[in-house]
Design an enzyme around this catalytic site. Structure first.
Site, PDB file in Angstrom:
ATOM      1  N   ARG A  28     -12.004   5.021  -8.789  1.00  0.00           N
ATOM      2  CA  ARG A  28     -11.985   5.500 -10.173  1.00  0.00           C
ATOM      3  C   ARG A  28     -12.926   6.674 -10.418  1.00  0.00           C
ATOM      4  O   ARG A  28     -12.845   7.323 -11.438  1.00  0.00           O
ATOM      5  CB  ARG A  28     -12.315   4.354 -11.133  1.00  0.00           C
ATOM      6  CG  ARG A  28     -11.197   3.340 -11.231  1.00  0.00           C
ATOM      7  CD  ARG A  28     -11.538   2.221 -12.196  1.00  0.00           C
ATOM      8  NE  ARG A  28     -12.595   1.370 -11.689  1.00  0.00           N
ATOM      9  CZ  ARG A  28     -12.382   0.314 -10.894  1.00  0.00           C
ATOM     10  NH1 ARG A  28     -11.165  -0.014 -10.538  1.00  0.00           N
ATOM     11  NH2 ARG A  28     -13.392  -0.413 -10.479  1.00  0.00           N
TER      12      ARG A  28
ATOM     13  N   HIS B  47     -10.426   2.393   4.140  1.00  0.00           N
ATOM     14  CA  HIS B  47      -9.360   3.074   3.397  1.00  0.00           C
ATOM     15  C   HIS B  47     -10.039   4.123   2.509  1.00  0.00           C
ATOM     16  O   HIS B  47     -10.918   3.783   1.715  1.00  0.00           O
ATOM     17  CB  HIS B  47      -8.581   2.069   2.542  1.00  0.00           C
ATOM     18  CG  HIS B  47      -7.247   2.588   2.075  1.00  0.00           C
ATOM     19  ND1 HIS B  47      -7.096   3.816   1.481  1.00  0.00           N
ATOM     20  CD2 HIS B  47      -6.010   2.052   2.132  1.00  0.00           C
ATOM     21  CE1 HIS B  47      -5.811   4.005   1.192  1.00  0.00           C
ATOM     22  NE2 HIS B  47      -5.126   2.953   1.580  1.00  0.00           N
TER      23      HIS B  47
ATOM     24  N   TYR C 282      -8.107   7.229  -3.170  1.00  0.00           N
ATOM     25  CA  TYR C 282      -6.864   7.971  -3.370  1.00  0.00           C
ATOM     26  C   TYR C 282      -6.868   8.852  -4.613  1.00  0.00           C
ATOM     27  O   TYR C 282      -5.834   9.213  -5.147  1.00  0.00           O
ATOM     28  CB  TYR C 282      -5.612   7.086  -3.272  1.00  0.00           C
ATOM     29  CG  TYR C 282      -5.684   5.738  -3.916  1.00  0.00           C
ATOM     30  CD1 TYR C 282      -5.914   4.605  -3.136  1.00  0.00           C
ATOM     31  CD2 TYR C 282      -5.494   5.582  -5.277  1.00  0.00           C
ATOM     32  CE1 TYR C 282      -5.960   3.345  -3.704  1.00  0.00           C
ATOM     33  CE2 TYR C 282      -5.535   4.326  -5.851  1.00  0.00           C
ATOM     34  CZ  TYR C 282      -5.773   3.212  -5.061  1.00  0.00           C
ATOM     35  OH  TYR C 282      -5.815   1.980  -5.636  1.00  0.00           O
TER      36      TYR C 282
ATOM     37  N   HIS D  14      -3.977   8.427   2.155  1.00  0.00           N
ATOM     38  CA  HIS D  14      -2.673   8.823   1.636  1.00  0.00           C
ATOM     39  C   HIS D  14      -2.594  10.340   1.789  1.00  0.00           C
ATOM     40  O   HIS D  14      -3.543  11.034   1.413  1.00  0.00           O
ATOM     41  CB  HIS D  14      -2.545   8.443   0.163  1.00  0.00           C
ATOM     42  CG  HIS D  14      -2.641   6.965  -0.086  1.00  0.00           C
ATOM     43  ND1 HIS D  14      -2.579   6.422  -1.331  1.00  0.00           N
ATOM     44  CD2 HIS D  14      -2.780   5.921   0.774  1.00  0.00           C
ATOM     45  CE1 HIS D  14      -2.681   5.096  -1.240  1.00  0.00           C
ATOM     46  NE2 HIS D  14      -2.805   4.781   0.021  1.00  0.00           N
TER      47      HIS D  14
ATOM     48  N   GLU E 169      -1.084   7.589   6.020  1.00  0.00           N
ATOM     49  CA  GLU E 169      -0.272   6.433   5.639  1.00  0.00           C
ATOM     50  C   GLU E 169       1.152   6.839   5.293  1.00  0.00           C
ATOM     51  O   GLU E 169       1.385   7.851   4.634  1.00  0.00           O
ATOM     52  CB  GLU E 169      -0.928   5.729   4.444  1.00  0.00           C
ATOM     53  CG  GLU E 169      -0.204   4.460   4.038  1.00  0.00           C
ATOM     54  CD  GLU E 169      -0.989   3.638   3.022  1.00  0.00           C
ATOM     55  OE1 GLU E 169      -2.223   3.810   2.913  1.00  0.00           O
ATOM     56  OE2 GLU E 169      -0.357   2.825   2.342  1.00  0.00           O
TER      57      GLU E 169
ATOM     58  N   ASP F  99       2.798   1.366   6.612  1.00  0.00           N
ATOM     59  CA  ASP F  99       2.842   0.417   5.496  1.00  0.00           C
ATOM     60  C   ASP F  99       4.279  -0.091   5.357  1.00  0.00           C
ATOM     61  O   ASP F  99       5.189   0.683   5.068  1.00  0.00           O
ATOM     62  CB  ASP F  99       2.374   1.107   4.209  1.00  0.00           C
ATOM     63  CG  ASP F  99       2.277   0.143   3.029  1.00  0.00           C
ATOM     64  OD1 ASP F  99       3.270  -0.568   2.748  1.00  0.00           O
ATOM     65  OD2 ASP F  99       1.221   0.117   2.369  1.00  0.00           O
TER      66      ASP F  99
ATOM     67  N   HIS G  77       5.983   0.500   1.883  1.00  0.00           N
ATOM     68  CA  HIS G  77       6.273   1.915   1.637  1.00  0.00           C
ATOM     69  C   HIS G  77       7.430   2.428   2.501  1.00  0.00           C
ATOM     70  O   HIS G  77       8.312   3.125   2.009  1.00  0.00           O
ATOM     71  CB  HIS G  77       5.022   2.772   1.917  1.00  0.00           C
ATOM     72  CG  HIS G  77       3.859   2.423   1.047  1.00  0.00           C
ATOM     73  ND1 HIS G  77       2.613   2.959   1.242  1.00  0.00           N
ATOM     74  CD2 HIS G  77       3.753   1.601  -0.025  1.00  0.00           C
ATOM     75  CE1 HIS G  77       1.780   2.478   0.327  1.00  0.00           C
ATOM     76  NE2 HIS G  77       2.443   1.653  -0.444  1.00  0.00           N
TER      77      HIS G  77
ATOM     78  N   HIS H  78      -0.235  -1.721   7.246  1.00  0.00           N
ATOM     79  CA  HIS H  78      -0.448  -2.440   5.996  1.00  0.00           C
ATOM     80  C   HIS H  78       0.749  -3.368   5.890  1.00  0.00           C
ATOM     81  O   HIS H  78       1.890  -2.894   5.941  1.00  0.00           O
ATOM     82  CB  HIS H  78      -0.446  -1.490   4.792  1.00  0.00           C
ATOM     83  CG  HIS H  78      -1.696  -0.681   4.671  1.00  0.00           C
ATOM     84  ND1 HIS H  78      -1.821   0.352   3.784  1.00  0.00           N
ATOM     85  CD2 HIS H  78      -2.877  -0.774   5.322  1.00  0.00           C
ATOM     86  CE1 HIS H  78      -3.036   0.871   3.901  1.00  0.00           C
ATOM     87  NE2 HIS H  78      -3.686   0.209   4.827  1.00  0.00           N
TER      88      HIS H  78
ATOM     89  N   ASP I  40       6.536   1.683  -5.328  1.00  0.00           N
ATOM     90  CA  ASP I  40       5.411   1.139  -4.587  1.00  0.00           C
ATOM     91  C   ASP I  40       4.807  -0.040  -5.338  1.00  0.00           C
ATOM     92  O   ASP I  40       3.847   0.115  -6.081  1.00  0.00           O
ATOM     93  CB  ASP I  40       4.368   2.258  -4.389  1.00  0.00           C
ATOM     94  CG  ASP I  40       3.163   1.801  -3.591  1.00  0.00           C
ATOM     95  OD1 ASP I  40       3.174   0.672  -3.077  1.00  0.00           O
ATOM     96  OD2 ASP I  40       2.205   2.586  -3.489  1.00  0.00           O
TER      97      ASP I  40
ATOM     98  N   HIS J  70       3.687  -4.011  -4.360  1.00  0.00           N
ATOM     99  CA  HIS J  70       3.571  -4.966  -3.256  1.00  0.00           C
ATOM    100  C   HIS J  70       3.833  -6.403  -3.695  1.00  0.00           C
ATOM    101  O   HIS J  70       3.412  -6.810  -4.774  1.00  0.00           O
ATOM    102  CB  HIS J  70       2.172  -4.869  -2.640  1.00  0.00           C
ATOM    103  CG  HIS J  70       1.841  -3.487  -2.130  1.00  0.00           C
ATOM    104  ND1 HIS J  70       0.599  -3.140  -1.675  1.00  0.00           N
ATOM    105  CD2 HIS J  70       2.615  -2.375  -1.995  1.00  0.00           C
ATOM    106  CE1 HIS J  70       0.612  -1.864  -1.284  1.00  0.00           C
ATOM    107  NE2 HIS J  70       1.822  -1.389  -1.483  1.00  0.00           N
TER     108      HIS J  70
ATOM    109  N   GLU K 250      -2.267  -5.971   1.529  1.00  0.00           N
ATOM    110  CA  GLU K 250      -2.694  -5.360   0.264  1.00  0.00           C
ATOM    111  C   GLU K 250      -1.867  -5.993  -0.848  1.00  0.00           C
ATOM    112  O   GLU K 250      -1.397  -5.317  -1.758  1.00  0.00           O
ATOM    113  CB  GLU K 250      -2.441  -3.855   0.269  1.00  0.00           C
ATOM    114  CG  GLU K 250      -3.245  -3.076   1.284  1.00  0.00           C
ATOM    115  CD  GLU K 250      -2.877  -1.608   1.259  1.00  0.00           C
ATOM    116  OE1 GLU K 250      -3.775  -0.768   1.210  1.00  0.00           O
ATOM    117  OE2 GLU K 250      -1.655  -1.308   1.288  1.00  0.00           O
TER     118      GLU K 250
HETATM  119 ZN   LIG Z   1      -3.028   3.022   1.226  1.00  0.00          ZN
END
Ligand SMILES: [Zn+2]
Length: 291
Positions: free
Chosen positions: A36, A68, A71, A108, A147, A181, A184, A218, A231, A233, A263
């Site tokens: 964030r 990771h 992002y 990413h 990824e 992933d 994805h 992932h 996307d 999960h 994830e």
């Molecule tokens: Zn990721």
């Protein structure tokens, strides 16, 4: 295969191991920075040392471990200041991975923000290439794992060709790999639901990128169907991929030593408000699939 999950490091980086052990993981993945905020406190030498010592204590049970990257970064951005921030953030992320003694860092690739896929990919390749050059001495062993993405919005990396382009133009050699992933790849349009579909997708990956580039996975089932480019999960076996698909991965001898991280949602609540920790449930589901 080494099965684990993304774990929290709240309260200190070494808590990653405590949390991973609690869920019965063989490997862990964590974020060293908040997603964030751009700014992150540097990792102190004391904390880095503590992490390395804890990793050594768990060296026989929880490995190999993965970071990771945040992002917020987007090296595909046409905005100069956003690109600069992303670039400096990436260099910092790579150095942080080396600082805690790890090697694999998932990121990413980025988004083209309506400038077109070619333009976006070229900018991303240029940025990562420069970041690897800048960290050649400080983090020579860190491997950036690009990824595979679902292709939401203007996200790049949803076609194997995108990753092949990046790998070719980054020219990072052993410092560039791929994180596969499952959710994805599936919603991007590559079927993995049956042995036959899985074999075809892996053959396609091998033809376009080369399977030796896969460094980690992932493991996420999907709330949306094949080719939807969404996307979201889902718990293992409860989504559109299903158990048969995951059985193909965990029984593939090529991935025997590879780490795979969940994830998926961490908890589920029943009608009475009782919460269940879901990582142990998903790990058990995966282990039951091993023949
Ligand atoms: Zn990721």
């Amino acid at each position: 295969m080494r099965l684990g999950a993304q774990v929290s490091v709240s309260g200190g980086l070494t808590n990653a191991f405590v949390n991973a052990q609690e869920i019965g993981a063989d490997t862990l993945m964590f974020y060293t920075k908040s997603n964030r905020r751009w700014q992150a406190k540097p990792i102190s030498e004391k904390d880095a040392q503590a992490f390395k010592e804890t990793a050594a204590e768990y060296a026989a049970t929880i490995y190999p471990n993965v970071v990771h990257a945040n992002y917020l970064m987007n090296l595909g951005s046409p905005e100069e200041d956003k690109w600069e921030k992303s670039y400096h953030s990436l260099v910092d992320e790579i150095n942080r991975v080396a600082q805690v003694g790890l090697k694999l860092m998932v990121m990413h690739p980025g988004s083209h923000m309506k400038t077109g896929e070619e333009t976006g990919l070229a900018k991303i390749a240029q940025g990562i290439r420069r970041a690897l050059a800048e960290t050649a001495d400080s983090a020579p062993e860190v491997v950036i794992c690009l990824e595979t993405m679902a292709g939401q919005g203007t996200n790049l990396g949803y076609k194997f060709e995108h990753l092949a382009y990046l790998i070719e133009h980054i020219e990072g050699g052993p410092r560039v790999g791929v994180c596969f992933d499952t959710c994805h790849v599936f919603t991007a349009g590559y079927d993995i639901r049956t042995q036959e579909a899985y074999d075809a997708t892996m053959a396609e990956f091998d033809r376009v990128i080369g399977l030796d580039h896969i460094k980690c996975f992932h493991f996420n089932d999907s709330k949306y169907d094949l080719g939807t480019r969404r996307d979201r999960h889902e718990h293992i076996g409860k989504g559109f991929i299903g158990s048969e698909g995951f059985a193909c991965f965990v029984n593939d001898p090529r991935w025997a030593d590879h780490p795979a991280h969940l994830e998926t949602p961490k908890t589920e609540e029943d009608d009475e408000g009782n919460k269940t920790e879901m990582d142990p449930v998903n790990l058990a589901t995966l282990r039951e699939l091993i023949k």
